[in-house]
Design an enzyme around this catalytic site. Structure first.
Site, PDB file in Angstrom:
ATOM      1  CB  CYS A  23      -0.972  -0.011   1.176  1.00  0.00           C
ATOM      2  SG  CYS A  23      -0.236  -0.621   2.705  1.00  0.00           S
TER       3      CYS A  23
ATOM      4  CG  HIS B 144      -0.270   3.681   5.099  1.00  0.00           C
ATOM      5  ND1 HIS B 144      -0.230   2.436   4.476  1.00  0.00           N
ATOM      6  CD2 HIS B 144       0.492   3.556   6.218  1.00  0.00           C
ATOM      7  CE1 HIS B 144       0.497   1.610   5.185  1.00  0.00           C
ATOM      8  NE2 HIS B 144       0.953   2.262   6.252  1.00  0.00           N
TER       9      HIS B 144
END
Length: 601
Positions: free
Chosen positions: A72, A128
């Site tokens: 990710c 993130h």
């Protein structure tokens, strides 16, 4: 040459420029987390109905060779910068909670670029890309507002995430902790926020909205998969033998419902006709192993964490009323870094002013304009610590990839075809929320019968399926690529036959290409978790622990719903008339270039 603008001139310019900015298309990106290739209906699975996502696909362009990074953080870094992560040091492992690193501050992000074009920029959900200091967080990196979480994932109900022996709450409205949503299902919470932002949007400026869902990532180890009503989910998908796969199916169904609600909100607001929608996943599904979610990448080999197709060939579609010949499949290679220049181009920006990037502008190709294929090569990744590397050139893929001693390198996930799965319901797709909203635009004036529409869906679905006929699909994996493997993806998309010994020249050429990339690679920024980040020191919440004010600080809490956000930033000091004059000139230039761009397309 000296010149001045009269008050009338300034007002006229401002009106003209405002109209120009308002005409730019809205862009909505819906990014799923860990969604597998075979977890959507339009790729051939009958198991999980995804009528809204499928409707976007059948009415838009299916991107059947869309590549991401295997995990990710690198994928999101590429999306935000238009660069391969080896350029920014983000090519390594997922960013861990309490790890003092993030997307380097010298990088200009996509929302920063779009704000310069007059866009209001919103992020809902996952970030993130760093939060050790406040300047690394979304509202300091180009987003006018953020409602969501800073770290990699959270629990779907209590919004907690743990790292080693740390445990903390992670849900923010801009920079403030938001407690009011605790106990509410995350997918629904983020969907409601996205709908609210759309319905309250000031249409005098275009909107860039990224909805970065938690779904269908697993939650914490205490309960990997979560749904609002477990009994209902198990009954609804009772035909699936694996109980965990049933729960995952309901999580995917909730994601599909979210897509329907977002498109419906765009329709209700009256801006769907001028909106470009992108739906994609950040990487393949982790069918087994760490934080598994029981997703399926069938029939592709590998999964999240690997450089095999199951880890990096991701679900992706784009829809817009601007598309020519919609309802088609694209087999042109596309990389997640391409969205940076492509979205900028969609918005009317001049791509050649973006500097040195790896992404290429795919907008003319997506529009359906004839021309050169924009990308023939994709670097999949080069890892310092994980010792994996891969590159695709044309049909050939060179990969050296072993993850978890080869455990992740096999074939996992259900095929979702045939009994006991119900037959694919094309009528449900045609009657979906997304289909109804698109049909209400009356873009296609040709009247089709239900049978004709179903026929078109079945035809497009067939060509979107990956076929591995002619190659043996080995469920236990292999050949393992401890050394280099060479695959012909056109003939062997499931990567079952290593051709390295048959094509030594191709192997050598691709090795040389990898060596060139390695020579340009910056060191991986991955580091250890900082013990000073312990949420126990900050009211059990994850904070920007390296901010000076957080030495002995308890973070503010926000229990109310805000409708407006403060945009952080600074501007140079100058007199108002001079500032307005310069601003007007810039806007006129942007407007002229933008309108010429749209006229060409």
């Amino acid at each position: 040459m000296a010149w001045t603008l009269s008050s009338f001139d300034v007002i006229s310019v401002l009106i003209t420029s405002s109209v120009c900015v308002a005409l730019r298309p809205n862009v909505v990106v819906i990014m799923a987390d860990d969604l597998g290739w075979n977890d959507v209906g339009f790729h051939g699975s009958d198991q999980i109905p995804t009528p809204n996502i499928d409707a976007l696909a059948y009415n838009g362009v299916v991107l059947n060779r869309h590549y991401t990074l295997p995990i990710c953080t690198p994928s999101r870094a590429a999306f935000m910068t238009g660069k391969y992560p080896i350029r920014t040091g983000m090519q390594g492992r997922p960013l861990r909670c309490g790890e003092p690193r993030g997307l380097p501050l010298e990088e200009t992000t996509l929302p920063q670029r779009l704000r310069d074009l007059g866009y209001i920029t919103r992020l809902v959900g996952k970030w993130h890309l760093g939060c050790q200091r406040s300047e690394y967080t979304p509202t300091r990196r180009g987003f006018d507002s953020h409602f969501g979480y800073w770290n990699g994932y959270i629990d779907y109900f209590d919004y907690m995430i743990d790292q080693d022996d740390f445990l903390g709450y992670d849900l923010r409205r801009d920079m403030n902790v938001s407690w009011a949503e605790k106990g509410k299902y995350a997918t629904d919470v983020f969907t409601r926020e996205a709908v609210r932002l759309i319905l309250q949007h000031n249409t005098s400026r275009p909107l860039f909205l990224e909805v970065s869902h938690l779904a269908v990532h697993s939650a914490r180890n205490t309960q990997l998969l979560e749904v609002p009503n477990l009994e209902e989910a198990l009954t609804k998908f009772s035909y699936i033998p694996d109980t965990q796969r049933r729960i995952f199916s309901e999580m995917t169904s909730k994601l599909d419902d979210s897509v329907g609600q977002i498109v419906s909100a765009l329709s209700d607001k009256g801006i769907l006709n001028n909106t470009i929608i992108v739906f994609l996943t950040d990487n393949g599904a982790p069918t087994i192993g760490e934080l598994q979610n029981w997703g399926s990448n069938w029939p592709l080999r590998g999964m999240k964490f690997t450089l095999y197709e199951g880890g990096v060939r991701g679900v992706a579609v784009v829809w817009s009323s601007l598309l020519q010949n919609p309802g088609r499949l694209s087999t042109q290679m596309m990389h997640i870094s391409d969205w940076y220049p492509t979205i900028y181009s969609m918005a009317g920006g001049e791509v050649d002013k973006l500097g040195e990037i790896d992404g290429v502008d795919q907008w003319p190709s997506l529009m359906g304009n004839n021309g050169d294929i924009p990308r023939n090569e994709t670097l999949l990744n080069i890892g310092d610590l994980d010792d994996m590397e891969g590159i695709i050139n044309g049909n050939f893929k060179l990969v050296r990839s072993t993850s978890s001693h080869g455990v992740y390198d096999g074939f996992y996930g259900e095929d979702g075809r045939g009994l006991p799965n119900p037959p694919y319901d094309s009528a449900r797709v045609i009657n979906s929320t997304v289909s109804k909203a698109i049909m209400a635009l009356n873009i296609n004036t040709t009247t089709s019968t239900m049978e004709q529409l179903i026929g078109k869906i079945e035809e497009m679905r067939t060509v979107a399926m990956v076929s591995c006929e002619g190659s043996q699909r080995l469920y236990i994996g292999g050949p393992y690529c401890w050394n280099y493997c060479l695959f012909d993806l056109e003939k062997d998309p499931c990567e079952t036959v290593n051709l390295a010994s048959k094509h030594p020249g191709v192997v050598e050429n691709l090795k040389n290409r990898l060596e060139r990339f390695k020579a340009e690679m910056v060191p991986e920024l991955t580091t250890s978790v900082d013990r000073a980040s312990n949420p126990a020191l900050f009211n059990n919440t994850w904070v920007c622990w390296l901010d000076d004010e957080n030495v002995n600080n308890i973070p503010k809490t926000d229990t109310t719903t805000k409708t407006n956000s403060t945009v952080s930033g600074s501007s140079a000091k100058m007199s108002l008339p001079v500032y307005v004059s310069i601003l007007c000139i810039v806007l006129i230039c942007l407007c002229d270039r933008s309108m010429n761009s749209f006229n060409r397309t």
